[in-house]
Write a protein that holds these residues in place. Sequence first.
Motif, PDB file in Angstrom:
ATOM      1  N   ALA A 622     -14.002   2.996  -0.836  1.00 54.84           N
ATOM      2  CA  ALA A 622     -13.114   2.893  -1.998  1.00 54.84           C
ATOM      3  C   ALA A 622     -11.867   2.076  -1.668  1.00 54.84           C
ATOM      4  N   PHE A 623     -11.326   2.273  -0.468  1.00 53.01           N
ATOM      5  CA  PHE A 623     -10.123   1.526  -0.064  1.00 53.01           C
ATOM      6  C   PHE A 623     -10.423   0.032   0.017  1.00 53.01           C
ATOM      7  N   GLU A 624     -11.590  -0.302   0.596  1.00 51.67           N
ATOM      8  CA  GLU A 624     -11.944  -1.718   0.738  1.00 51.67           C
ATOM      9  C   GLU A 624     -12.088  -2.379  -0.640  1.00 51.67           C
ATOM     10  N   LYS A 625     -12.723  -1.684  -1.566  1.00 49.67           N
ATOM     11  CA  LYS A 625     -12.888  -2.234  -2.916  1.00 49.67           C
ATOM     12  C   LYS A 625     -11.543  -2.362  -3.618  1.00 49.67           C
ATOM     13  N   ALA A 626     -10.712  -1.318  -3.477  1.00 52.55           N
ATOM     14  CA  ALA A 626      -9.420  -1.323  -4.159  1.00 52.55           C
ATOM     15  C   ALA A 626      -8.506  -2.403  -3.596  1.00 52.55           C
ATOM     16  N   LEU A 627      -8.514  -2.591  -2.281  1.00 51.85           N
ATOM     17  CA  LEU A 627      -7.647  -3.607  -1.668  1.00 51.85           C
ATOM     18  C   LEU A 627      -8.110  -5.021  -2.001  1.00 51.85           C
ATOM     19  N   ALA A 628      -9.356  -5.165  -2.434  1.00 56.16           N
ATOM     20  CA  ALA A 628      -9.825  -6.479  -2.891  1.00 56.16           C
ATOM     21  C   ALA A 628      -9.273  -6.808  -4.269  1.00 56.16           C
ATOM     22  N   ARG A 629      -8.793  -5.782  -4.991  1.00 58.15           N
ATOM     23  CA  ARG A 629      -8.295  -5.985  -6.356  1.00 58.15           C
ATOM     24  C   ARG A 629      -6.790  -5.789  -6.482  1.00 58.15           C
ATOM     25  N   PHE A 630      -6.212  -5.013  -5.543  1.00 55.94           N
ATOM     26  CA  PHE A 630      -4.790  -4.681  -5.639  1.00 55.94           C
ATOM     27  C   PHE A 630      -4.081  -4.972  -4.319  1.00 55.94           C
ATOM     28  N   GLU A 631      -2.821  -5.363  -4.415  1.00 58.28           N
ATOM     29  CA  GLU A 631      -2.023  -5.598  -3.209  1.00 58.28           C
ATOM     30  C   GLU A 631      -1.795  -4.296  -2.446  1.00 58.28           C
ATOM     31  N   LYS A 632      -1.485  -3.238  -3.184  1.00 60.38           N
ATOM     32  CA  LYS A 632      -1.262  -1.918  -2.588  1.00 60.38           C
ATOM     33  C   LYS A 632      -2.038  -0.885  -3.396  1.00 60.38           C
ATOM     34  N   ILE A 633      -2.378   0.238  -2.723  1.00 59.97           N
ATOM     35  CA  ILE A 633      -3.070   1.309  -3.440  1.00 59.97           C
ATOM     36  C   ILE A 633      -2.395   2.645  -3.165  1.00 59.97           C
ATOM     37  N   LEU A 634      -2.426   3.494  -4.176  1.00 59.98           N
ATOM     38  CA  LEU A 634      -1.917   4.859  -4.081  1.00 59.98           C
ATOM     39  C   LEU A 634      -3.119   5.786  -4.226  1.00 59.98           C
ATOM     40  N   VAL A 635      -3.323   6.645  -3.244  1.00 60.13           N
ATOM     41  CA  VAL A 635      -4.492   7.527  -3.215  1.00 60.13           C
ATOM     42  C   VAL A 635      -4.029   8.948  -3.534  1.00 60.13           C
ATOM     43  N   ILE A 636      -4.510   9.498  -4.642  1.00 63.08           N
ATOM     44  CA  ILE A 636      -4.127  10.847  -5.055  1.00 63.08           C
ATOM     45  C   ILE A 636      -5.297  11.785  -4.770  1.00 63.08           C
ATOM     46  N   PHE A 656      -7.727   1.291   9.286  1.00 64.04           N
ATOM     47  CA  PHE A 656      -7.124  -0.004   8.989  1.00 64.04           C
ATOM     48  C   PHE A 656      -6.001  -0.311   9.975  1.00 64.04           C
ATOM     49  N   LYS A 657      -5.769  -1.588  10.198  1.00 63.74           N
ATOM     50  CA  LYS A 657      -4.693  -2.029  11.082  1.00 63.74           C
ATOM     51  C   LYS A 657      -3.498  -2.492  10.256  1.00 63.74           C
ATOM     52  N   LYS A 658      -2.359  -2.458  10.868  1.00 67.88           N
ATOM     53  CA  LYS A 658      -1.178  -2.991  10.205  1.00 67.88           C
ATOM     54  C   LYS A 658      -1.342  -4.505  10.068  1.00 67.88           C
ATOM     55  N   PRO A 659      -0.866  -5.118   9.007  1.00 69.15           N
ATOM     56  CA  PRO A 659      -0.062  -4.524   7.932  1.00 69.15           C
ATOM     57  C   PRO A 659      -0.891  -3.918   6.796  1.00 69.15           C
ATOM     58  N   GLU A 660      -2.245  -4.076   6.854  1.00 64.74           N
ATOM     59  CA  GLU A 660      -3.084  -3.587   5.752  1.00 64.74           C
ATOM     60  C   GLU A 660      -2.961  -2.073   5.596  1.00 64.74           C
ATOM     61  N   LYS A 661      -2.823  -1.378   6.728  1.00 64.76           N
ATOM     62  CA  LYS A 661      -2.697   0.081   6.675  1.00 64.76           C
ATOM     63  C   LYS A 661      -1.483   0.505   5.854  1.00 64.76           C
ATOM     64  N   LEU A 662      -0.411  -0.283   5.932  1.00 61.21           N
ATOM     65  CA  LEU A 662       0.815   0.054   5.208  1.00 61.21           C
ATOM     66  C   LEU A 662       0.660  -0.099   3.705  1.00 61.21           C
ATOM     67  N   ASN A 663      -0.404  -0.763   3.281  1.00 57.83           N
ATOM     68  CA  ASN A 663      -0.647  -0.940   1.847  1.00 57.83           C
ATOM     69  C   ASN A 663      -1.396   0.236   1.223  1.00 57.83           C
ATOM     70  N   ILE A 664      -1.703   1.243   2.048  1.00 56.11           N
ATOM     71  CA  ILE A 664      -2.420   2.433   1.575  1.00 56.11           C
ATOM     72  C   ILE A 664      -1.494   3.644   1.711  1.00 56.11           C
ATOM     73  N   TYR A 665      -1.277   4.369   0.626  1.00 57.77           N
ATOM     74  CA  TYR A 665      -0.425   5.563   0.660  1.00 57.77           C
ATOM     75  C   TYR A 665      -1.242   6.745   0.140  1.00 57.77           C
ATOM     76  N   ILE A 666      -1.320   7.825   0.939  1.00 59.96           N
ATOM     77  CA  ILE A 666      -2.080   9.022   0.565  1.00 59.96           C
ATOM     78  C   ILE A 666      -1.112  10.067   0.018  1.00 59.96           C
ATOM     79  N   PHE A 667      -1.381  10.567  -1.180  1.00 56.75           N
ATOM     80  CA  PHE A 667      -0.492  11.545  -1.820  1.00 56.75           C
ATOM     81  C   PHE A 667      -1.262  12.821  -2.173  1.00 56.75           C
ATOM     82  N   ASP A 668      -0.836  13.944  -1.609  1.00 52.62           N
ATOM     83  CA  ASP A 668      -1.396  15.261  -1.928  1.00 52.62           C
ATOM     84  C   ASP A 668      -0.671  15.793  -3.158  1.00 52.62           C
TER      85      ASP A 668
END
Length: 838
Positions: A622-636, A656-668
């Motif tokens: 899901a992250f790979e698909k989302a990062l192909a469409r969005f600069e950053k993603i928020l995961v709820i 993921f490695k930086k800086p790509e890892k920084l484009n993913i934010y996990i939110f509980d």
Amino acid sequence: MVMPVIWVIFSYLLGSFPSGYLIGRFSGKNVLKIGWRKTSGSNVLKNVGKWQGILTGVLDIGKGYLAVYGAKKLGLSSEIQVFAGVAAIVGHNWSIFLKMAGGRGIGTFAGALLAISPLILIWTIIPLIVLGLVWNLAIGTILMLITAILLSRYFGQFATAGTFVLLVLIPIFIKRLSPIKEIGQAKNKAVLIRNRLLFDRDEAMLELRIKKIFWRSTKASWQAAKFGAKMAKKPLDFIMGNHEKVILALEVEDFKKMMMAASKKIVLHQEEINKINVFPVADKDTGYNLAATLLGVEGLISQKNYADFRELTNDIKEAAMVNARGNAGMIFTGYMIEVLDRIKHLKTIDAFHLGLAMQRGIKAARTSVATPIEGTILDVIKTAGQTTFTMAKKEKNIIKILEEAKAASEVALKETKEKLAVLKENDVVDAGALGFVKVLEAWLESLKGVSIEAKFEVTAPILPPQPEESLAYRYEVVLSFKKEANTQIETLKAELLLLGDSLEILELKDAVKIHIHTNQPDIIREKFKNYSKLEIRVENMIKEIKKLEKKPLGLVVDEIADLPKDLLEKYDIMEVPFTTKFPDGEIITSKEEIFAKMREAIKKGRPLPATSAPPFQEYLKAFEKALARFEKILVITVSAKLSGAYSSARIARSIFKKPEKLNIYIFDCFTAEAAEGLVVLRTQELISQGKNREEVVEELKKLCPKLTLLATLDDFKYIVRGGRIRLPKILLPLFSLARTIKIRPLISLRNGQIKLAKIKFGRNIGELLAQEINSIRQGQKIRLAIAHADNAKEAKRLEEILSKFPGIEIVFTSAVSPVVGTHTGPGALLVAFYAIDD
């Protein structure tokens, strides 16, 4: 004549009362699955807690005492008093409330004997205590029973106390022999019968306990003297913690921790392994495949407590079989299945049995591959197994043995570069072999109590991805099916080798799993289409890169949010699925199908389906698909208190490695279900307003504590029989009665905590929920979502009632996902809401 019969039946029911089981359950443990799987006070004392064990013992004694004492008070004959005591013991040993499971009956026997003859009981306890101290309580029990019979004759009470003891010999010794079916399957039946009757265990206990106590105290004194001399000789070493650690045997918990440590180690080093992956295909996924295999194991065993190696090894094998990926993952799984089969029957694993298991695993690893090749993970597995087995003949310290095995494996790892031309050409070692060495490292660190080191360096040259034309086979196929009596594995192997390479085949019980690289996936799919319980996955190993215009911020959410499909498609939200699976392997994905299947299971007495959080691979996709469409993603994600989805998402992000890892934010979001759906839609609303990710997260932190989720279940039998709440099934009739008299418990979820909110009275659950919501909001404007479990009619009624109230905005109404439906059962109604500002 009626009263004596009634009292004997009552005594059986009294003895059947599962005091030890209930006390264990209230303490969060199932005594029928831990220790020696009995409800006896000794099992509760050892495996649950001291006060729980003492309380269980008192209640067990009380059951026997009340059965006999009550008969006396009713004026029943001495014969009926004896039969009442025996009935209580039979009930304790074969409880009607626990499907004829139970205890050993000794506590209940003592209580009954106390009511029949306190004097005889006092004298018979003495040999029990003495034998328990110097040898074995089981032997002490036999001497106790013999003493009671002799004393009954001495004191002239044989007609009552003596007869009672003779009668209870039958249920006590039959219980010791159980499970009887194991005796029929045993190679040496006479020895097993003798051991169970005398020692109440499968192995003989010939060594005196008093000898052990003396030896341990002597040994402790000698070790203390040696330790003191060592301190005097090397005080600095002692202060700095450089003293050697010795482990002579592995307990169940030790091995569990070793496997979990291996999972963590591979996850941390998967990129290092991926980067040197040039054989058999340079697809850079060996580290990922090993991590997926081990994370599947960790995900299952980390949440459970194990009574013995048989339970643990079964779970590890099944989880590895399901999650095995790629060449290395398949080979490692084949190896582990054999290793685990060699230790599953042991109480503890000593050096010899560990060495033997690792040596036997060598052949299993090779046979899992259709064409074994030198210079791969097989070389390191062979070296580790041979070294461990050889060392175990002269060394008992498992840590030292594994250190030698690791050192030898590192040498074998370096030699792989010289054995395979493709490795030598690219100046790298085999990726799978490196992964196995990392597993050995993790095992050692776990035993030494060393934390897994997260930092690592990649010193080997990195091979760039191979161009498309250099790949001999384009597709990776992984399939599994149920093995039938006429399934010819060798024939299948020969036929598949004609269609590709990198073929691995695993077998576990009646399941078969196959991995192959091929250019003809359709032929393979057609070949296996009629096999029972077929699951097949085909992946194109040539990854096409598509350049798309990216949006600033996108969303990834799990399916528990129960958002309607049209909303997911409208806002381009990625949804990550959970797994809902029956024990026979049937996977349910349809919201409509799950409830019919559950009703059928209840009717036929089948187990209900189990659910599991998405593995990190699903989030990775899901992250790979989302990062192909969005600069950053928020995961709820659903609340981490309720599911492992949050952890899976975190693991996927770590890949993921930086800086790509920084484009993913996990939110509980600290909630679930329709409430999670409200969080997602509010997030999308903020994104549409042009808010950046940091601004959105700050808004969500304020929103989530305001969310309330209310639910009412139509039938509690699904949640109880599915094991989602810890209540004895004997209480199910009470819930049916409550529903009949229109008692409706309301359950709430707020800040990740599930609680009983209120008891309501009434048949119409939609009206009850509407009243409660209107009461809670106190005139405030609220935003609301409704979800139902196969109860669209009541959901529609609730929607109509709420729409008549001013200040209520209904965002969506939807059916719950299969994973939620398995918890609630059909008929449930859920409502989530939060207050909104003017």
